[in-house]
Structure formats: structure tokens, C-alpha cells
Design an enzyme around this catalytic site. Structure first.
Site, PDB file in Angstrom:
ATOM      1  N   ASP A  76       0.846  -1.200   0.000  1.00  0.00           N
ATOM      2  CA  ASP A  76       0.000   0.000   0.000  1.00  0.00           C
ATOM      3  C   ASP A  76       0.878   1.245   0.000  1.00  0.00           C
ATOM      4  O   ASP A  76       1.074   1.880   1.039  1.00  0.00           O
ATOM      5  CB  ASP A  76      -0.923  -0.035   1.230  1.00  0.00           C
ATOM      6  CG  ASP A  76      -1.944   1.097   1.208  1.00  0.00           C
ATOM      7  OD1 ASP A  76      -2.180   1.669   0.128  1.00  0.00           O
ATOM      8  OD2 ASP A  76      -2.507   1.394   2.279  1.00  0.00           O
ATOM      9  N   LYS A  78       0.431   3.653  -2.468  1.00  0.00           N
ATOM     10  CA  LYS A  78      -0.367   4.698  -3.137  1.00  0.00           C
ATOM     11  C   LYS A  78       0.416   5.501  -4.177  1.00  0.00           C
ATOM     12  O   LYS A  78       0.631   6.712  -4.029  1.00  0.00           O
ATOM     13  CB  LYS A  78      -0.979   5.632  -2.091  1.00  0.00           C
ATOM     14  CG  LYS A  78      -1.865   4.910  -1.085  1.00  0.00           C
ATOM     15  CD  LYS A  78      -2.568   5.863  -0.139  1.00  0.00           C
ATOM     16  CE  LYS A  78      -3.525   5.174   0.803  1.00  0.00           C
ATOM     17  NZ  LYS A  78      -2.897   4.249   1.770  1.00  0.00           N
ATOM     18  N   THR A 140      -9.501   8.718   3.652  1.00  0.00           N
ATOM     19  CA  THR A 140     -10.498   8.819   4.728  1.00  0.00           C
ATOM     20  C   THR A 140     -10.257  10.039   5.620  1.00  0.00           C
ATOM     21  O   THR A 140     -11.140  10.464   6.345  1.00  0.00           O
ATOM     22  CB  THR A 140     -10.511   7.548   5.613  1.00  0.00           C
ATOM     23  OG1 THR A 140      -9.183   7.332   6.111  1.00  0.00           O
ATOM     24  CG2 THR A 140     -10.954   6.329   4.843  1.00  0.00           C
ATOM     25  N   ARG A 201     -13.484  -1.883  12.912  1.00  0.00           N
ATOM     26  CA  ARG A 201     -13.323  -2.037  14.360  1.00  0.00           C
ATOM     27  C   ARG A 201     -14.310  -3.052  14.906  1.00  0.00           C
ATOM     28  O   ARG A 201     -15.512  -2.836  14.859  1.00  0.00           O
ATOM     29  CB  ARG A 201     -13.581  -0.687  15.077  1.00  0.00           C
ATOM     30  CG  ARG A 201     -12.434   0.299  14.974  1.00  0.00           C
ATOM     31  CD  ARG A 201     -11.215  -0.231  15.716  1.00  0.00           C
ATOM     32  NE  ARG A 201     -10.061   0.644  15.564  1.00  0.00           N
ATOM     33  CZ  ARG A 201      -9.183   0.593  14.566  1.00  0.00           C
ATOM     34  NH1 ARG A 201      -9.334  -0.302  13.602  1.00  0.00           N
ATOM     35  NH2 ARG A 201      -8.154   1.405  14.527  1.00  0.00           N
ATOM     36  N   ARG A 231      -4.325  -1.952  14.215  1.00  0.00           N
ATOM     37  CA  ARG A 231      -4.185  -1.922  15.673  1.00  0.00           C
ATOM     38  C   ARG A 231      -5.056  -2.884  16.479  1.00  0.00           C
ATOM     39  O   ARG A 231      -4.554  -3.450  17.457  1.00  0.00           O
ATOM     40  CB  ARG A 231      -4.335  -0.474  16.158  1.00  0.00           C
ATOM     41  CG  ARG A 231      -3.155   0.383  15.706  1.00  0.00           C
ATOM     42  CD  ARG A 231      -3.446   1.862  15.786  1.00  0.00           C
ATOM     43  NE  ARG A 231      -4.442   2.237  14.789  1.00  0.00           N
ATOM     44  CZ  ARG A 231      -4.891   3.471  14.635  1.00  0.00           C
ATOM     45  NH1 ARG A 231      -4.440   4.437  15.418  1.00  0.00           N
ATOM     46  NH2 ARG A 231      -5.784   3.740  13.714  1.00  0.00           N
TER      47      ARG A 231
HETATM   48  O1  C5P Z   1      -6.824   1.754  12.381  1.00  0.00           O
HETATM   49  P1  C5P Z   1      -6.044   0.520  11.967  1.00  0.00           P
HETATM   50  O2  C5P Z   1      -4.827   0.325  12.789  1.00  0.00           O
HETATM   51  O3  C5P Z   1      -6.905  -0.714  11.843  1.00  0.00           O
HETATM   52  O4  C5P Z   1      -5.522   0.904  10.532  1.00  0.00           O
HETATM   53  C1  C5P Z   1      -5.466   0.038   9.425  1.00  0.00           C
HETATM   54  C2  C5P Z   1      -5.252   0.868   8.182  1.00  0.00           C
HETATM   55  O5  C5P Z   1      -6.318   1.799   8.037  1.00  0.00           O
HETATM   56  C3  C5P Z   1      -4.001   1.732   8.214  1.00  0.00           C
HETATM   57  O6  C5P Z   1      -2.901   1.033   7.729  1.00  0.00           O
HETATM   58  C4  C5P Z   1      -4.375   2.911   7.326  1.00  0.00           C
HETATM   59  O7  C5P Z   1      -4.044   2.658   5.977  1.00  0.00           O
HETATM   60  C5  C5P Z   1      -5.868   3.008   7.441  1.00  0.00           C
HETATM   61  N1  C5P Z   1      -6.336   4.129   8.302  1.00  0.00           N
HETATM   62  C6  C5P Z   1      -7.323   4.988   7.813  1.00  0.00           C
HETATM   63  N2  C5P Z   1      -7.777   6.038   8.604  1.00  0.00           N
HETATM   64  C7  C5P Z   1      -7.293   6.246   9.832  1.00  0.00           C
HETATM   65  C8  C5P Z   1      -6.317   5.373  10.350  1.00  0.00           C
HETATM   66  C9  C5P Z   1      -5.849   4.333   9.555  1.00  0.00           C
HETATM   67  O8  C5P Z   1      -7.786   4.808   6.702  1.00  0.00           O
HETATM   68  N3  C5P Z   1      -7.771   7.254  10.561  1.00  0.00           N
END
Ligand code: C5P
Length: 254
Positions: A76, A78, A140, A201, A231
Site C-alpha cells: 500500500d 499509493k 479517509t 473495528r 491496531r
Molecule cells: O486503524 P487501523 O490500525 O486498523 O488501521 C489500518 C489501516 O487503516 C491503516 O494502515 C491505514 O491505511 C488506514 N487508516 C485509515 N484512517 C485512519 C487510520 C488508519 O484509513 N484514521
């Protein structure tokens, strides 16, 4: 043992395998040693995301590392540059054996179609499967006001639809979008589009900086092909158990 029983078990096994292939574990860590630790902890996961931070810190060796565990790589990074440069980067990624790769749809149709051609040609040369090229629509982190500031006058959802349309026209097979845009894209493109979504989540995990979140089961039911989870799994007290819990939730949903 009744023959049927065996049959049922087989089907269950297949379903389990397929469910696991819907989850992409984000290796959002700083170093090779941290990445290796996660790979050790998650032998059951099938696809791992190597993102900008890890790739910039440790390089293409991270693709090799994930593949050495027998897993697939979602790179990823981009890509967004002139068509020739992006095509070159795509070729290099294909040679490294990535299974999925992201590029910005706002790079335009020529950039995307040249990337697709490069992926196909290079995969054929190397005797590999053409990786899934995915278009990033609207990040996002961008809200309507942010989009307006950079000259995009339409609402985020309209922009997502427009960019996803251009991606498909350019030969890309899928996009990355927020879980809240899955339905919109499914309505417009049916199963012609592969959808990958972050912002996942499980109910038992904390939202952290993710805002418009959805549970894994909700995203699956809405039609996500893959979900990127970081996470809630990699920072869990017991990542293996967290992964198994997500798999169970998904199984219950299908
Ligand atoms: O939040 P999490 O740890 O599950 O993040 C997984 C992926 O989501 C990240 O690698 C990132 O590409 C994306 N992400 C996002 N918006 C956020 C935080 C993370 O799209 N606020």
C-alpha cells in the site's frame, strides 16, 4: 463416519480459508524486527499490508519477509506520478511478487491504464499472477471542506463514485474506500469491482483515530472483499486470539 459429515467438514474448511483471505493485517510498524514479531504471532493470517512507513524504513526486503512466511503482500504505497514512472514502479513491485498494490485514481486514466498494462506484461514475463491493482479514491482523512480547498467541488461520495468509475474504465479491478461507501459502489458496479476497506473495528476494540468505523461482520455483509485491520489485532494483548475472534465473527456473519 457418514460420507456427508466428511463433506460438511470439507466445506467448512474451505469457508474458513476464504474468510481468512478477506482479512489484511496492516504491518504498521517501524522496523523489520517488529514486522517479523507480528508475522511470528499470526501464522494463521494470509495477507499482510506493507505500507509507506515500513516500506520507506526497510525497503523491498519487507515484501520478501512476508513472502518468506508463505503469505501474500498488499503493498500500500499509493503510487501517484507521471504514467511512465508509475508503470516502472509497478513493474518493480510485480517482480518482487506483490499480490495487491495501490495507486491514486487522481493520477488520471493514462497513469492507471499504463500501470495495468505494466502489471500484466511484467507478471507474464515472470510467470506470476497479475497482482490486483487498486485505486485509492478519497483518503479517509479528507472531509468535504478539505476537498473543496484543493479544488474538488463535489461531495466526497460523488467524488468516490467518479474516481472509482475512472479506475474501472482504466482497467483497474478494484478500489480502496471507507466502509460507508461499500454499498454505494456495489449498487453502481455490482460485483465488477473489488472493494478493500480500512476503518474496521470489532465491537470489542477501541476506535482510536478511526472515525466512521464499521465492524468486520457489517463490512462483510455490506460487500467488502477485503478489510484492512491494524491496531485492533497487532496491538492486542494477544494478537493471535484477536485475529481468531475476528475470523469467528466473520464466519458467524456468512
Ligand atoms: O486503524 P487501523 O490500525 O486498523 O488501521 C489500518 C489501516 O487503516 C491503516 O494502515 C491505514 O491505511 C488506514 N487508516 C485509515 N484512517 C485512519 C487510520 C488508519 O484509513 N484514521
Amino acid at each position: 463416519i457418514p460420507a456427508q459429515w466428511k463433506g460438511i467438514q470439507m466445506t467448512e474448511k474451505i469457508a474458513l480459508k476464504e474468510i481468512k483471505e478477506k482479512i489484511i493485517i496492516a504491518l504498521d510498524v517501524k522496523s523489520q524486527s517488529e514486522a517479523a514479531k507480528i508475522l511470528e504471532l499470526l501464522p494463521e493470517a494470509r495477507i499482510f499490508k506493507v505500507g509507506l512507513e515500513l516500506f520507506t524504513a526497510e525497503g523491498p526486503g519487507m515484501i520478501e519477509l512476508v513472502r518468506s512466511y508463505g503469505h501474500q503482500v498488499f503493498l500500500d504505497i499509493k503510487l501517484h506520478d507521471i504514467p511512465n514512472t508509475v508503470a516502472g514502479a509497478v513493474r518493480a513491485a510485480v517482480r518482487q511478487g506483490v499480490s495487491m498494490l495501490t495507486l491514486h485514481t487522481s493520477g488520471g486514466k493514462e497513469m492507471m491504464s499504463r500501470a495495468m498494462d505494466a502489471a500484466r506484461e511484467e507478471a507474464e514475463k515472470a510467470g506470476l499472477r497479475t497482482p490486483l491493482l487498486l485505486g485509492v479514491t478519497v483518503l479517509t482523512s479528507l472531509k468535504e471542506k478539505d476537498l473543496e480547498e484543493i479544488g474538488f467541488r463535489s461531495e466526497p461520495q460523488t467524488q468516490v463514485l467518479r474516481l472509482a468509475g475512472r479506475a474501472l474504465q482504466s482497467g483497474l479491478k478494484g478500489v480502496v474506500c471507507s466502509p460507508h461507501e461499500i454499498e454505494l459502489l456495489r449498487r453502481e458496479h455490482g460485483t465488477d469491482i473489488k472493494i478493500i476497506t480500512p476503518g474496521i473495528r470489532p465491537v470489542w476494540a477501541e476506535a482510536q483515530d478511526q472515525k466512521r468505523i464499521m465492524t468486520p461482520a457489517e463490512a462483510l455483509v455490506k460487500g467488502a472483499d477485503y478489510m484492512v485491520i491494524g491496531r485492533p489485532i497487532i496491538q492486542a494483548a494477544n494478537p493471535e486470539e484477536a485475529f481468531a475472534r475476528v475470523v469467528k465473527e466473520l464466519e458467524a456473519a456468512v
